[in-house]
Write an enzyme that holds these catalytic residues in place. Structure first.
Site, mmCIF file in Angstrom:
data_model
loop_
_atom_site.group_PDB
_atom_site.id
_atom_site.type_symbol
_atom_site.label_atom_id
_atom_site.label_comp_id
_atom_site.label_asym_id
_atom_site.label_seq_id
_atom_site.Cartn_x
_atom_site.Cartn_y
_atom_site.Cartn_z
ATOM 1 N N GLN A 17 0.802 -1.218 0.000
ATOM 2 C CA GLN A 17 0.000 0.000 0.000
ATOM 3 C C GLN A 17 0.838 1.273 0.000
ATOM 4 O O GLN A 17 0.334 2.332 -0.371
ATOM 5 C CB GLN A 17 -0.951 0.006 1.206
ATOM 6 C CG GLN A 17 -2.008 -1.081 1.100
ATOM 7 C CD GLN A 17 -2.983 -1.072 2.260
ATOM 8 O OE1 GLN A 17 -2.748 -1.702 3.280
ATOM 9 N NE2 GLN A 17 -4.085 -0.354 2.123
ATOM 10 N N ARG A 74 3.712 0.119 13.056
ATOM 11 C CA ARG A 74 3.433 -1.204 12.507
ATOM 12 C C ARG A 74 3.503 -1.128 10.989
ATOM 13 O O ARG A 74 2.811 -0.303 10.381
ATOM 14 C CB ARG A 74 2.032 -1.679 12.929
ATOM 15 C CG ARG A 74 1.627 -2.963 12.234
ATOM 16 C CD ARG A 74 0.207 -3.424 12.546
ATOM 17 N NE ARG A 74 -0.077 -4.625 11.784
ATOM 18 C CZ ARG A 74 -1.154 -4.822 11.021
ATOM 19 N NH1 ARG A 74 -2.105 -3.901 10.948
ATOM 20 N NH2 ARG A 74 -1.295 -5.938 10.341
ATOM 21 N N HIS A 120 1.022 -9.145 4.664
ATOM 22 C CA HIS A 120 -0.155 -8.290 4.485
ATOM 23 C C HIS A 120 -0.546 -8.370 3.006
ATOM 24 O O HIS A 120 -0.496 -7.386 2.276
ATOM 25 C CB HIS A 120 0.141 -6.862 4.943
ATOM 26 C CG HIS A 120 -1.076 -6.030 5.234
ATOM 27 N ND1 HIS A 120 -1.286 -5.374 6.434
ATOM 28 C CD2 HIS A 120 -2.165 -5.730 4.473
ATOM 29 C CE1 HIS A 120 -2.438 -4.701 6.396
ATOM 30 N NE2 HIS A 120 -2.987 -4.902 5.201
ATOM 31 N N ASN A 165 -1.925 -10.692 8.430
ATOM 32 C CA ASN A 165 -2.940 -9.667 8.573
ATOM 33 C C ASN A 165 -4.256 -10.151 7.969
ATOM 34 O O ASN A 165 -4.317 -10.488 6.778
ATOM 35 C CB ASN A 165 -2.535 -8.391 7.835
ATOM 36 C CG ASN A 165 -3.584 -7.291 7.981
ATOM 37 O OD1 ASN A 165 -3.733 -6.737 9.058
ATOM 38 N ND2 ASN A 165 -4.328 -7.011 6.923
ATOM 39 N N GLU A 166 -5.301 -10.222 8.792
ATOM 40 C CA GLU A 166 -6.659 -10.453 8.309
ATOM 41 C C GLU A 166 -6.803 -11.629 7.348
ATOM 42 O O GLU A 166 -7.133 -11.440 6.167
ATOM 43 C CB GLU A 166 -7.211 -9.188 7.648
ATOM 44 C CG GLU A 166 -7.202 -7.979 8.566
ATOM 45 C CD GLU A 166 -7.960 -6.779 7.996
ATOM 46 O OE1 GLU A 166 -8.361 -6.829 6.820
ATOM 47 O OE2 GLU A 166 -8.162 -5.809 8.737
ATOM 48 N N ASN A 306 -7.826 -5.881 14.385
ATOM 49 C CA ASN A 306 -8.137 -4.818 13.434
ATOM 50 C C ASN A 306 -9.630 -4.558 13.519
ATOM 51 O O ASN A 306 -10.435 -5.491 13.410
ATOM 52 C CB ASN A 306 -7.796 -5.228 11.997
ATOM 53 C CG ASN A 306 -6.303 -5.140 11.709
ATOM 54 O OD1 ASN A 306 -5.507 -4.873 12.594
ATOM 55 N ND2 ASN A 306 -5.936 -5.382 10.471
ATOM 56 N N TYR A 308 -12.909 -1.565 12.690
ATOM 57 C CA TYR A 308 -13.319 -0.304 12.065
ATOM 58 C C TYR A 308 -14.767 0.081 12.311
ATOM 59 O O TYR A 308 -15.099 1.256 12.358
ATOM 60 C CB TYR A 308 -13.115 -0.376 10.537
ATOM 61 C CG TYR A 308 -11.669 -0.394 10.119
ATOM 62 C CD1 TYR A 308 -10.945 -1.587 10.073
ATOM 63 C CD2 TYR A 308 -11.009 0.776 9.783
ATOM 64 C CE1 TYR A 308 -9.612 -1.604 9.695
ATOM 65 C CE2 TYR A 308 -9.672 0.769 9.411
ATOM 66 C CZ TYR A 308 -8.976 -0.419 9.370
ATOM 67 O OH TYR A 308 -7.653 -0.418 9.003
ATOM 68 N N GLU A 377 -5.008 -2.166 13.946
ATOM 69 C CA GLU A 377 -5.556 -1.176 13.007
ATOM 70 C C GLU A 377 -6.872 -0.663 13.543
ATOM 71 O O GLU A 377 -7.678 -1.443 14.069
ATOM 72 C CB GLU A 377 -5.854 -1.784 11.619
ATOM 73 C CG GLU A 377 -4.663 -2.010 10.753
ATOM 74 C CD GLU A 377 -5.025 -2.661 9.414
ATOM 75 O OE1 GLU A 377 -6.143 -2.447 8.905
ATOM 76 O OE2 GLU A 377 -4.171 -3.403 8.902
ATOM 77 N N TRP A 427 -4.901 3.318 11.773
ATOM 78 C CA TRP A 427 -4.778 3.123 10.335
ATOM 79 C C TRP A 427 -5.265 4.372 9.644
ATOM 80 O O TRP A 427 -6.425 4.689 9.765
ATOM 81 C CB TRP A 427 -5.596 1.906 9.856
ATOM 82 C CG TRP A 427 -5.357 1.687 8.389
ATOM 83 C CD1 TRP A 427 -6.048 2.223 7.346
ATOM 84 C CD2 TRP A 427 -4.305 0.891 7.815
ATOM 85 N NE1 TRP A 427 -5.497 1.827 6.154
ATOM 86 C CE2 TRP A 427 -4.425 1.012 6.416
ATOM 87 C CE3 TRP A 427 -3.269 0.113 8.345
ATOM 88 C CZ2 TRP A 427 -3.550 0.363 5.532
ATOM 89 C CZ3 TRP A 427 -2.421 -0.525 7.474
ATOM 90 C CH2 TRP A 427 -2.564 -0.399 6.082
ATOM 91 N N GLU A 434 -5.460 1.940 -1.520
ATOM 92 C CA GLU A 434 -6.537 1.288 -0.772
ATOM 93 C C GLU A 434 -7.109 0.112 -1.594
ATOM 94 O O GLU A 434 -8.277 0.040 -1.910
ATOM 95 C CB GLU A 434 -7.603 2.333 -0.399
ATOM 96 C CG GLU A 434 -8.818 1.858 0.365
ATOM 97 C CD GLU A 434 -8.542 1.104 1.662
ATOM 98 O OE1 GLU A 434 -7.426 1.162 2.201
ATOM 99 O OE2 GLU A 434 -9.474 0.428 2.115
ATOM 100 N N TRP A 435 -6.221 -0.815 -1.953
ATOM 101 C CA TRP A 435 -6.589 -2.068 -2.635
ATOM 102 C C TRP A 435 -7.523 -1.806 -3.823
ATOM 103 O O TRP A 435 -7.217 -0.944 -4.631
ATOM 104 C CB TRP A 435 -7.140 -3.053 -1.611
ATOM 105 C CG TRP A 435 -6.199 -3.225 -0.439
ATOM 106 C CD1 TRP A 435 -6.398 -2.803 0.844
ATOM 107 C CD2 TRP A 435 -4.868 -3.816 -0.444
ATOM 108 N NE1 TRP A 435 -5.295 -3.111 1.626
ATOM 109 C CE2 TRP A 435 -4.359 -3.722 0.875
ATOM 110 C CE3 TRP A 435 -4.074 -4.411 -1.428
ATOM 111 C CZ2 TRP A 435 -3.085 -4.200 1.231
ATOM 112 C CZ3 TRP A 435 -2.816 -4.895 -1.076
ATOM 113 C CH2 TRP A 435 -2.332 -4.792 0.236
#
Ligand code: GBH
Length: 476
Positions: A17, A74, A120, A165-166, A306, A308, A377, A427, A434-435
């Site tokens: 990213q 991180r 990630h 990650n995730e 993580n 949100y 995050e 984050w 952003e992907w």
């Protein structure tokens, strides 16, 4: 003052990213390079080719962290910079590895604690071509173990390690929705690749095994001398029943968390998959061998969280299609009474609800017996930001309020509810790739001007974090 005196706060990013420099110093391609090159996958045909150019701006990024007072950073490593072809019999690229060794040295010299994510999402592309990447139960965990060992050996100064990650995103978004690399989906509308009725659970299983192997290596070969901690980072929303009077919605809200979080956390803490998943998926959910259980059970020194947003959850009709990934339910941002879970942001899936953060920290703590938690995050995008000028974007009061509300909710979970939260990474340090959304959505506490040499401008929220934590962390 409710947070431990050694509470660690800072910001997070991920290699693909922010780094750019995709051909520099012998880096091999990752599945994200390949995926971005396919037409129609990423908004405006964007890619991580340049991104924030952080590979060439490590000094600038460290100066930025210092300027805003961060204690920790991180970030993730690009596997294909370190082992360009990825495999355990493939050569190590010393130039790529020493870049990270130096970066960690420089962070520590600047008084910033590094927290490294090994994976990630940017798998070396060669491993996907060679044997199907994450789908391969024999090869993938061994190659990941080898990569992890190379890194631990080179970077003994790092004391905080995150394996993956995730994994939910690497499984579901990449092998069911087709939104993430390598883009498998059974969706007939986008020319199907792979079998989404099985692949997400195979990938999830293989990630757990690879995580277990990497933890075993760390604990046996490095932890006794290096004294670091290691864990996996999981994503998950807080959930509330769409109709609190309907027990089926109450059950579905709980089941939704099991399908997002307990899918991975139950094996890590209990050595088995949740009953709700076994019931729905039957033999589509792989079985753990006794050797795999021994590797995975007890493999977290800490829980990487993580988080949100929150969702309302409504039960379905009891007949989910085979590629349904989260059980028979639907999520929405409003409930039966028409109440919204929170204000809109630039991201359709994200609406702030800080109480959800506190509730989910409690849910996790109760289910997994109050493990140490590092929030790895937490952050938000802001609706309509792309219509604003740079000066307006820098006044990100919405994000300042988000962090304030969420960090105070975290502090309450510690002080009033007895949860063991030890760290928090916002984050993100800066706007970045952003992907699938490309550069349209900005999650940064720092504005990056992609039209002017990736120049960085800290937003109000970047400066707001230090006074916030100073007011909450106990003095020695
Ligand atoms: C994080 O994931 C990532 O770790 C980070 O790289 C990323 O930049 C950041 O979020 C901001 O997006 O298609 O309806 O299932 C956050 C968790 C889980 C949020 C999957 C988006 C997809 C919504 N993500 N979710 S949906």
């Amino acid at each position: 003052m409710s947070l431990r005196s050694d509470f660690l706060w800072g910001f997070a990013t991920a290699s693909y990213q922010i780094e750019g420099a995709i051909d520099q110093d012998g880096r091999g391609p990752s599945i994200w390079d390949t995926f971005c090159a396919k037409p129609g996958k990423i908004a405006h045909g964007a890619s991580g080719e340049v991104a924030c150019d952080s590979y060439n701006r490590t000094a600038e990024d460290i100066a930025l962290l210092k300027k805003v007072g961060a204690q920790a950073y991180r970030f993730s490593l690009s596997w294909s910079r370190i082992i360009p072809l990825g495999g355990r019999n493939d050569p190590v690229n010393e130039a790529g590895l020493s870049h990270y060794v130096k970066f960690v040295d420089d962070l520590i010299d600047a008084g910033i604690t590094p927290m490294i994510t090994l994976y990630h999402w940017d798998l070396p592309d060669e491993l996907d071509k060679r044997y199907g990447g994450l789908l391969n139960r024999e090869e993938f965990p061994l190659d990941f173990e080898n990569y992890a060992r190379v890194v631990y050996k080179a970077i003994p100064k790092c004391k905080y390690w995150i394996t993956f990650n995730e994994p939910f995103c690497s499984s579901v978004l990449a092998y069911s929705f087709g939104q993430f690399a390598p883009g498998h989906t059974s969706d007939r509308n986008v020319s199907p690749v792979g079998d989404s009725s099985r692949e997400p659970w195979i990938v999830g299983h293989n990630i757990l095994v690879a995580h277990g192997r990497a933890v075993k290596v760390y604990r046996e070969e490095f932890k006794p001398t290096d004294k670091g901690v290691i864990g996996i980072t999981l994503n998950g929303d807080a959930t509330y029943p769409w109709d609190p009077e309907d027990p089926r919605d109450v059950e579905a809200a709980h089941r939704k968390i099991e399908f997002a979080i307990s899918w991975f956390a139950d094996p890590v803490y209990f050595g088995k998959y949740p009953d709700s998943m076994r019931k729905q998926l039957g033999d589509r959910l792989p079985e753990f061998t006794p050797e795999e259980v021994a590797l995975i059970k007890g493999s977290n020194d800490f829980y990487g969280m993580n988080h949100y947003t929150a969702d309302y959850v409504k039960h379905g009709d009891g007949n989910p299609p085979p590629e349904d990934y989260e059980g028979d339910l639907t999520c929405s941002k409003t409930n039966k009474a028409g109440e919204s879970i929170g204000p809109e942001t630039q991201s359709f899936w994200l609406r702030p609800n800080a109480q959800g953060f506190r509730d989910l920290i409690n849910w996790l703590s109760k289910r997994y017996n109050y493990p140490p938690i590092y929030v790895t995050e937490n952050g938000t995008s802001i609706k309509g930001e792309n219509d604003l000028t740079r000066e307006e974007i820098l006044e990100d009061d919405f994000r300042v309020k988000y962090f304030d509300d969420y960090v105070r909710a975290l502090a309450k979970a510690v002080e009033e509810d007895g949860c063991d939260v030890r760290g928090y990474m916002g984050w993100s340090l800066m706007d970045n790739f952003e992907w699938a959304e490309g550069y349209e959505t900005r999650f940064g506490c720092t504005y990056v001007d992609y039209d002017d040499n990736q120049k960085r401008y800290p937003k109000k929220s970047a400066y707001a974090m230090k006074p916030l934590f100073d007011s909450l962390i106990k003095k020695e």
